[in-house]
Design a protein around this motif. Sequence first.
Motif, PDB file in Angstrom:
ATOM      1  N   PRO A  13       0.849  -1.210   0.000  1.00 18.33           N
ATOM      2  CA  PRO A  13       0.000   0.000   0.000  1.00 18.33           C
ATOM      3  C   PRO A  13       0.877   1.250   0.000  1.00 18.33           C
ATOM      4  O   PRO A  13       1.885   1.307   0.718  1.00 18.33           O
ATOM      5  CB  PRO A  13      -0.782  -0.121   1.319  1.00 18.33           C
ATOM      6  CG  PRO A  13      -0.587  -1.517   1.786  1.00 18.33           C
ATOM      7  CD  PRO A  13       0.675  -2.040   1.172  1.00 18.33           C
ATOM      8  N   ARG A  14       0.480   2.255  -0.787  1.00 17.50           N
ATOM      9  CA  ARG A  14       1.306   3.465  -0.934  1.00 17.50           C
ATOM     10  C   ARG A  14       1.596   4.162   0.396  1.00 17.50           C
ATOM     11  O   ARG A  14       2.717   4.608   0.628  1.00 17.50           O
ATOM     12  CB  ARG A  14       0.639   4.452  -1.900  1.00 17.50           C
ATOM     13  CG  ARG A  14       0.768   4.009  -3.345  1.00 17.50           C
ATOM     14  CD  ARG A  14       0.265   5.092  -4.281  1.00 17.50           C
ATOM     15  NE  ARG A  14       1.155   6.242  -4.310  1.00 17.50           N
ATOM     16  CZ  ARG A  14       2.278   6.280  -5.023  1.00 17.50           C
ATOM     17  NH1 ARG A  14       2.647   5.259  -5.741  1.00 17.50           N
ATOM     18  NH2 ARG A  14       3.031   7.354  -5.007  1.00 17.50           N
ATOM     19  N   PRO A  15       0.595   4.253   1.319  1.00 19.98           N
ATOM     20  CA  PRO A  15       0.906   4.932   2.595  1.00 19.98           C
ATOM     21  C   PRO A  15       2.020   4.228   3.354  1.00 19.98           C
ATOM     22  O   PRO A  15       2.846   4.872   4.007  1.00 19.98           O
ATOM     23  CB  PRO A  15      -0.420   4.875   3.365  1.00 19.98           C
ATOM     24  CG  PRO A  15      -1.472   4.677   2.328  1.00 19.98           C
ATOM     25  CD  PRO A  15      -0.827   3.872   1.233  1.00 19.98           C
ATOM     26  N   LEU A  16       2.067   2.884   3.216  1.00 21.73           N
ATOM     27  CA  LEU A  16       3.102   2.125   3.927  1.00 21.73           C
ATOM     28  C   LEU A  16       4.485   2.425   3.323  1.00 21.73           C
ATOM     29  O   LEU A  16       5.464   2.652   4.038  1.00 21.73           O
ATOM     30  CB  LEU A  16       2.786   0.624   3.831  1.00 21.73           C
ATOM     31  CG  LEU A  16       3.684  -0.291   4.663  1.00 21.73           C
ATOM     32  CD1 LEU A  16       3.530   0.018   6.150  1.00 21.73           C
ATOM     33  CD2 LEU A  16       3.333  -1.754   4.389  1.00 21.73           C
ATOM     34  N   VAL A  17       4.530   2.455   1.991  1.00 20.58           N
ATOM     35  CA  VAL A  17       5.797   2.764   1.302  1.00 20.58           C
ATOM     36  C   VAL A  17       6.265   4.162   1.703  1.00 20.58           C
ATOM     37  O   VAL A  17       7.423   4.389   2.046  1.00 20.58           O
ATOM     38  CB  VAL A  17       5.621   2.687  -0.240  1.00 20.58           C
ATOM     39  CG1 VAL A  17       6.897   3.116  -0.941  1.00 20.58           C
ATOM     40  CG2 VAL A  17       5.221   1.277  -0.653  1.00 20.58           C
ATOM     41  N   ARG A  18       5.296   5.078   1.659  1.00 18.77           N
ATOM     42  CA  ARG A  18       5.611   6.477   2.012  1.00 18.77           C
ATOM     43  C   ARG A  18       6.142   6.556   3.442  1.00 18.77           C
ATOM     44  O   ARG A  18       7.158   7.205   3.728  1.00 18.77           O
ATOM     45  CB  ARG A  18       4.333   7.328   1.878  1.00 18.77           C
ATOM     46  CG  ARG A  18       4.545   8.815   2.090  1.00 18.77           C
ATOM     47  CD  ARG A  18       3.261   9.556   1.768  1.00 18.77           C
ATOM     48  NE  ARG A  18       3.034   9.626   0.342  1.00 18.77           N
ATOM     49  CZ  ARG A  18       3.478  10.619  -0.428  1.00 18.77           C
ATOM     50  NH1 ARG A  18       4.142  11.610   0.097  1.00 18.77           N
ATOM     51  NH2 ARG A  18       3.252  10.627  -1.721  1.00 18.77           N
ATOM     52  N   TRP A  19       5.470   5.861   4.364  1.00 23.84           N
ATOM     53  CA  TRP A  19       5.892   5.873   5.775  1.00 23.84           C
ATOM     54  C   TRP A  19       7.310   5.326   5.898  1.00 23.84           C
ATOM     55  O   TRP A  19       8.166   5.896   6.568  1.00 23.84           O
ATOM     56  CB  TRP A  19       4.914   5.024   6.610  1.00 23.84           C
ATOM     57  CG  TRP A  19       5.401   4.835   8.017  1.00 23.84           C
ATOM     58  CD1 TRP A  19       5.269   5.696   9.060  1.00 23.84           C
ATOM     59  CD2 TRP A  19       6.132   3.707   8.523  1.00 23.84           C
ATOM     60  NE1 TRP A  19       5.877   5.190  10.188  1.00 23.84           N
ATOM     61  CE2 TRP A  19       6.423   3.965   9.876  1.00 23.84           C
ATOM     62  CE3 TRP A  19       6.582   2.512   7.958  1.00 23.84           C
ATOM     63  CZ2 TRP A  19       7.134   3.079  10.671  1.00 23.84           C
ATOM     64  CZ3 TRP A  19       7.295   1.621   8.752  1.00 23.84           C
ATOM     65  CH2 TRP A  19       7.553   1.911  10.101  1.00 23.84           C
ATOM     66  N   PHE A  20       7.570   4.197   5.190  1.00 17.35           N
ATOM     67  CA  PHE A  20       8.885   3.571   5.284  1.00 17.35           C
ATOM     68  C   PHE A  20       9.974   4.511   4.766  1.00 17.35           C
ATOM     69  O   PHE A  20      11.000   4.729   5.416  1.00 17.35           O
ATOM     70  CB  PHE A  20       8.902   2.259   4.472  1.00 17.35           C
ATOM     71  CG  PHE A  20      10.282   1.674   4.364  1.00 17.35           C
ATOM     72  CD1 PHE A  20      10.841   0.990   5.432  1.00 17.35           C
ATOM     73  CD2 PHE A  20      11.039   1.837   3.204  1.00 17.35           C
ATOM     74  CE1 PHE A  20      12.127   0.477   5.347  1.00 17.35           C
ATOM     75  CE2 PHE A  20      12.330   1.328   3.118  1.00 17.35           C
ATOM     76  CZ  PHE A  20      12.861   0.643   4.192  1.00 17.35           C
ATOM     77  N   LEU A  21       9.715   5.120   3.610  1.00 16.63           N
ATOM     78  CA  LEU A  21      10.730   6.000   3.010  1.00 16.63           C
ATOM     79  C   LEU A  21      10.946   7.247   3.860  1.00 16.63           C
ATOM     80  O   LEU A  21      12.071   7.722   4.013  1.00 16.63           O
ATOM     81  CB  LEU A  21      10.324   6.381   1.586  1.00 16.63           C
ATOM     82  CG  LEU A  21      10.423   5.230   0.581  1.00 16.63           C
ATOM     83  CD1 LEU A  21       9.801   5.624  -0.748  1.00 16.63           C
ATOM     84  CD2 LEU A  21      11.875   4.818   0.365  1.00 16.63           C
ATOM     85  N   GLN A  22       9.852   7.743   4.430  1.00 18.01           N
ATOM     86  CA  GLN A  22      10.011   8.944   5.255  1.00 18.01           C
ATOM     87  C   GLN A  22      10.795   8.635   6.526  1.00 18.01           C
ATOM     88  O   GLN A  22      11.612   9.421   6.972  1.00 18.01           O
ATOM     89  CB  GLN A  22       8.640   9.560   5.559  1.00 18.01           C
ATOM     90  CG  GLN A  22       8.187  10.419   4.373  1.00 18.01           C
ATOM     91  CD  GLN A  22       6.776  10.908   4.496  1.00 18.01           C
ATOM     92  OE1 GLN A  22       6.011  10.381   5.300  1.00 18.01           O
ATOM     93  NE2 GLN A  22       6.410  11.888   3.694  1.00 18.01           N
ATOM     94  N   PHE A 143      12.389   8.517  -5.410  1.00 20.00           N
ATOM     95  CA  PHE A 143      10.947   8.588  -5.143  1.00 20.00           C
ATOM     96  C   PHE A 143      10.521  10.000  -4.735  1.00 20.00           C
ATOM     97  O   PHE A 143       9.404  10.205  -4.315  1.00 20.00           O
ATOM     98  CB  PHE A 143      10.499   7.634  -4.023  1.00 20.00           C
ATOM     99  CG  PHE A 143      10.652   6.188  -4.335  1.00 20.00           C
ATOM    100  CD1 PHE A 143       9.781   5.574  -5.217  1.00 20.00           C
ATOM    101  CD2 PHE A 143      11.653   5.431  -3.745  1.00 20.00           C
ATOM    102  CE1 PHE A 143       9.913   4.223  -5.501  1.00 20.00           C
ATOM    103  CE2 PHE A 143      11.775   4.094  -4.020  1.00 20.00           C
ATOM    104  CZ  PHE A 143      10.910   3.479  -4.912  1.00 20.00           C
ATOM    105  N   GLN A 144      11.416  10.969  -4.843  1.00 22.92           N
ATOM    106  CA  GLN A 144      11.104  12.323  -4.370  1.00 22.92           C
ATOM    107  C   GLN A 144      10.716  12.313  -2.888  1.00 22.92           C
ATOM    108  O   GLN A 144      10.028  13.180  -2.406  1.00 22.92           O
ATOM    109  CB  GLN A 144       9.955  12.938  -5.189  1.00 22.92           C
ATOM    110  CG  GLN A 144      10.284  13.096  -6.643  1.00 22.92           C
ATOM    111  CD  GLN A 144      11.349  14.156  -6.876  1.00 22.92           C
ATOM    112  OE1 GLN A 144      11.155  15.307  -6.538  1.00 22.92           O
ATOM    113  NE2 GLN A 144      12.473  13.771  -7.448  1.00 22.92           N
TER     114      GLN A 144
END
Length: 226
Positions: A13-22, A143-144
Amino acid sequence: MRGGLVASARLLPRPLVRWFLQRRAQQDINENMLGGKKVKIIFVLGGPGSGKGTQCSNIVEHFDFIHLSAGELLRAEINSGSENGTMIDTIITEGKIVPSEITIKLLQEAIIKGGNDKYIIDGFPRNEENRVVFESVTLVTYFQLLEISISPEFVLFFDCSEEEMERRLLGRNQGRSDDNIETIRKRLKVFVESSLPVIEYYESKGMVKKIDATKPAPEVFEDFLN
Ligand SMILES: Nc1ncnc2c1ncn2[C@@H]1O[C@H](COP(=O)(O)OP(=O)(O)OP(=O)(O)O)[C@@H](O)[C@H]1O
Ligand SMILES: O=c1ccn([C@@H]2O[C@H](COP(=O)(O)O)[C@@H](O)[C@H]2O)c(=O)[nH]1
Ligand SMILES: [Mg+2]
């Protein structure tokens, strides 16, 4: 490896990817890292004609650093026909300082493009605002999303007399629009008023290696090595 990671990330899920990268970005910010590597930055400062470019060329012949000259990046921007070109050209010819966001964007792009973890940045920061903005903004990479902030390891200061700098610039003969006596005098004034305070700031933090740059170039490099 990176391709595999990207493919796996697409299944999450995109929110999970975003959370991990952040979260990863935050770790990197804390550790001055770029893509998992510790980024080393050295600032090279000194008056106009003090020999920054000359010595940086020597340094990168002997050490695994990429040389980035802020002035060269700005001149390349003028020559690229960019919409900011005319404005940058006018500022350089007047010996003034280009707005921080323009120079810093060019430096950030060059750092990311360079793909190295060691950079020697010549002729930047030129004033306190340059310094504060550079140290506070972040580099946006893959991923910006992965962002890091950067501060220098140390600062090299090539200290040279005004008479010698003026003599060198008048003899440089590289077709630069700022190598004329009117602009040189303005640049010397801007150096004293705006750039010296940056050097003093780093001096107060014990981060400056000061080198007598009035000597012949080979001796200056010897002093750097010692
Ligand atoms: N130690 C030195 N002794 C004599 N001439 C030098 C020395 N170092 C550099 N030069 C010459 O002085 C001129 C200016 O040097 P250089 O371009 O490296 O200075 P700079 O600090 O990068 O200047 P700018 O801020 O204008 O870019 C060049 O022509 C260079 O060959
Ligand atoms: O961070 C910077 C670097 C340079 N400038 C402008 O460019 C000229 C020439 O720079 P050199 O580093 O000496 O090649 C400089 O006088 C400034 O006008 C800048 O604005 N900001
Ligand atoms: Mg130079």
